[in-house]
Motif scaffolding. Sequence first.
Motif, PDB file in Angstrom:
ATOM      1  N   ASP B  46       0.857  -1.195   0.000  1.00 29.25           N
ATOM      2  CA  ASP B  46       0.000   0.000   0.000  1.00 29.25           C
ATOM      3  C   ASP B  46       0.890   1.241   0.000  1.00 29.25           C
ATOM      4  O   ASP B  46       1.097   1.875   1.029  1.00 29.25           O
ATOM      5  CB  ASP B  46      -0.908  -0.012   1.236  1.00 29.25           C
ATOM      6  CG  ASP B  46      -1.770   1.246   1.318  1.00 29.25           C
ATOM      7  OD1 ASP B  46      -2.103   1.809   0.254  1.00 29.25           O
ATOM      8  OD2 ASP B  46      -2.102   1.664   2.443  1.00 29.25           O
ATOM      9  N   PRO B  47       1.450   1.589  -1.163  1.00 26.34           N
ATOM     10  CA  PRO B  47       2.436   2.672  -1.188  1.00 26.34           C
ATOM     11  C   PRO B  47       1.859   4.067  -0.991  1.00 26.34           C
ATOM     12  O   PRO B  47       2.608   4.991  -0.661  1.00 26.34           O
ATOM     13  CB  PRO B  47       3.043   2.532  -2.589  1.00 26.34           C
ATOM     14  CG  PRO B  47       1.979   1.887  -3.406  1.00 26.34           C
ATOM     15  CD  PRO B  47       1.243   0.973  -2.480  1.00 26.34           C
ATOM     16  N   HIS B  48       0.576   4.241  -1.188  1.00 27.65           N
ATOM     17  CA  HIS B  48       0.045   5.606  -1.213  1.00 27.65           C
ATOM     18  C   HIS B  48      -1.108   5.884  -0.256  1.00 27.65           C
ATOM     19  O   HIS B  48      -1.142   6.924   0.387  1.00 27.65           O
ATOM     20  CB  HIS B  48      -0.417   5.964  -2.640  1.00 27.65           C
ATOM     21  CG  HIS B  48       0.657   5.827  -3.658  1.00 27.65           C
ATOM     22  ND1 HIS B  48       1.840   6.531  -3.602  1.00 27.65           N
ATOM     23  CD2 HIS B  48       0.742   5.031  -4.757  1.00 27.65           C
ATOM     24  CE1 HIS B  48       2.597   6.199  -4.628  1.00 27.65           C
ATOM     25  NE2 HIS B  48       1.960   5.279  -5.343  1.00 27.65           N
ATOM     26  N   SER B  49      -2.065   4.992  -0.166  1.00 23.57           N
ATOM     27  CA  SER B  49      -3.341   5.381   0.460  1.00 23.57           C
ATOM     28  C   SER B  49      -3.310   5.384   1.979  1.00 23.57           C
ATOM     29  O   SER B  49      -4.066   6.114   2.618  1.00 23.57           O
ATOM     30  CB  SER B  49      -4.451   4.438  -0.013  1.00 23.57           C
ATOM     31  OG  SER B  49      -4.405   3.210   0.686  1.00 23.57           O
ATOM     32  N   GLY B  50      -2.477   4.549   2.587  1.00 28.04           N
ATOM     33  CA  GLY B  50      -2.498   4.419   4.040  1.00 28.04           C
ATOM     34  C   GLY B  50      -3.724   3.691   4.557  1.00 28.04           C
ATOM     35  O   GLY B  50      -4.004   3.702   5.752  1.00 28.04           O
ATOM     36  N   LYS B  51      -4.463   3.038   3.656  1.00 32.05           N
ATOM     37  CA  LYS B  51      -5.682   2.331   4.059  1.00 32.05           C
ATOM     38  C   LYS B  51      -5.531   0.814   4.001  1.00 32.05           C
ATOM     39  O   LYS B  51      -6.519   0.083   4.014  1.00 32.05           O
ATOM     40  CB  LYS B  51      -6.852   2.761   3.159  1.00 32.05           C
ATOM     41  CG  LYS B  51      -7.227   4.216   3.310  1.00 32.05           C
ATOM     42  CD  LYS B  51      -8.388   4.578   2.405  1.00 32.05           C
ATOM     43  CE  LYS B  51      -8.758   6.045   2.574  1.00 32.05           C
ATOM     44  NZ  LYS B  51      -9.809   6.467   1.635  1.00 32.05           N
ATOM     45  N   GLY B  52      -4.277   0.365   3.910  1.00 33.97           N
ATOM     46  CA  GLY B  52      -4.045  -1.062   3.740  1.00 33.97           C
ATOM     47  C   GLY B  52      -4.616  -1.911   4.860  1.00 33.97           C
ATOM     48  O   GLY B  52      -5.269  -2.926   4.625  1.00 33.97           O
ATOM     49  N   GLN B  53      -4.365  -1.487   6.100  1.00 37.70           N
ATOM     50  CA  GLN B  53      -4.848  -2.287   7.224  1.00 37.70           C
ATOM     51  C   GLN B  53      -6.374  -2.279   7.275  1.00 37.70           C
ATOM     52  O   GLN B  53      -7.001  -3.288   7.569  1.00 37.70           O
ATOM     53  CB  GLN B  53      -4.261  -1.770   8.532  1.00 37.70           C
ATOM     54  CG  GLN B  53      -4.646  -2.653   9.706  1.00 37.70           C
ATOM     55  CD  GLN B  53      -3.559  -2.702  10.756  1.00 37.70           C
ATOM     56  OE1 GLN B  53      -2.374  -2.621  10.448  1.00 37.70           O
ATOM     57  NE2 GLN B  53      -3.962  -2.834  11.990  1.00 37.70           N
ATOM     58  N   ARG B  54      -6.956  -1.127   6.987  1.00 32.18           N
ATOM     59  CA  ARG B  54      -8.424  -1.054   6.965  1.00 32.18           C
ATOM     60  C   ARG B  54      -8.974  -1.949   5.853  1.00 32.18           C
ATOM     61  O   ARG B  54     -10.048  -2.536   5.985  1.00 32.18           O
ATOM     62  CB  ARG B  54      -8.848   0.398   6.768  1.00 32.18           C
ATOM     63  CG  ARG B  54     -10.321   0.654   6.973  1.00 32.18           C
ATOM     64  CD  ARG B  54     -10.555   2.102   7.336  1.00 32.18           C
ATOM     65  NE  ARG B  54     -11.953   2.451   7.439  1.00 32.18           N
ATOM     66  CZ  ARG B  54     -12.709   2.185   8.508  1.00 32.18           C
ATOM     67  NH1 ARG B  54     -12.191   1.540   9.519  1.00 32.18           N
ATOM     68  NH2 ARG B  54     -13.976   2.553   8.546  1.00 32.18           N
ATOM     69  N   ALA B  55      -8.221  -2.022   4.755  1.00 34.96           N
ATOM     70  CA  ALA B  55      -8.670  -2.856   3.639  1.00 34.96           C
ATOM     71  C   ALA B  55      -8.729  -4.332   4.022  1.00 34.96           C
ATOM     72  O   ALA B  55      -9.537  -5.089   3.473  1.00 34.96           O
ATOM     73  CB  ALA B  55      -7.743  -2.670   2.438  1.00 34.96           C
ATOM     74  N   THR B  56      -7.889  -4.746   4.979  1.00 29.63           N
ATOM     75  CA  THR B  56      -7.936  -6.161   5.365  1.00 29.63           C
ATOM     76  C   THR B  56      -9.268  -6.500   6.019  1.00 29.63           C
ATOM     77  O   THR B  56      -9.821  -7.576   5.803  1.00 29.63           O
ATOM     78  CB  THR B  56      -6.780  -6.528   6.318  1.00 29.63           C
ATOM     79  OG1 THR B  56      -6.899  -5.785   7.535  1.00 29.63           O
ATOM     80  CG2 THR B  56      -5.437  -6.243   5.685  1.00 29.63           C
ATOM     81  N   ALA B  57      -9.802  -5.585   6.821  1.00 33.13           N
ATOM     82  CA  ALA B  57     -11.116  -5.827   7.431  1.00 33.13           C
ATOM     83  C   ALA B  57     -12.198  -5.834   6.357  1.00 33.13           C
ATOM     84  O   ALA B  57     -13.093  -6.684   6.374  1.00 33.13           O
ATOM     85  CB  ALA B  57     -11.410  -4.762   8.487  1.00 33.13           C
TER      86      ALA B  57
END
Lengths: 182, 150
Positions: B46-57
């Motif tokens: 997740d190079p840009h959004s900073g939402k990677g961890q949220r995306a896992t949920a």
Amino acid sequence: MLSKILFIGPMGAGKSTAIAQISQIDPVSTEVENSDRAQFDKATTTVAMDYGEVALNDELSLMLYGIPGQDRFDFVWPVLAQGALGAILLLNNESPEAIREMHDFLEAFPELTQKHAVVIGVGRVSASSPMKDYRRALMERNLPLPVFITDARDRQQVLLLLETLVATAEINQYLDGTSLHG
Amino acid sequence: MDSDPQGPHSLKETCNRHLAKLQETLNALRMAVVCTTDGFPVAIYDPHSGKGQRATAMASTLNGLTQTISRELSLGRVDGTALDCAEGLVLCRLVPNQRRDLVLFTCTGTDDTYGQALWAVRNVVKYLAEELNQMPPMTSSEHEGTQQNG
């Protein structure tokens, strides 16, 4: 008349169990293997929603929606809350954070909380448990919400929560000049 | 075979390596995550959004919901779900394996076609699943590690 009720509360409070106890259809569940045994030691956890249905009487049927309790799933809470008549907030009294969790969930559903359309069921309560702590915490926020000791495995106790919520909603809607029964 | 969860063949390292292959294949890859079916991150690109961890949920919710819909309609297991959006494509696919099922969730921009993205994601799922099946059973520390990685 068909209305929608939410079951909210933290992981392990008994939301899926409560819906399964009272639903008159086979409940729809989205349970998967639970990785987080440290937070709550149970085999499975809900990741999207639970769903069931129950007819309280000839005039009123309820759709029962259970939320996934972990806050990492909070993005789905407002989706499930759309159009809900009210919410049953289930808590686990054995959690050292039970009061904070109560506040967190009341804040997560502000529309329902503001119109007092929430009934609270507290589970895993020992004989000496101080239920007044919950009531005091609610009164400090000027939220006179009904609080019951509830075993989510007991159909009659869960139905009592539902009937209380519906009665509260009817009173609120009567006061607002609207009617639950059209 | 290395059984050390922090070693060169750890679950996280293995998944990261496959995400890197996906990154090489898809020009418009914005985000890719591998997570457990209950939403804990294993590996995140997740190079840009900073939402990677949220995306896992969100990945676990999407996977859980689609699996339930398919089960309720007696359609069997869902291998994947696609969201065809105006500005890109989201592909969510189960990574079935003998250790523990995982979910691969990818988000691409419009520079990759649906076919390219689907082909790339299916290949990553296939090879990742094959590699996971060669690994020893998940250890308790590795299991806990899925809740800390990302």
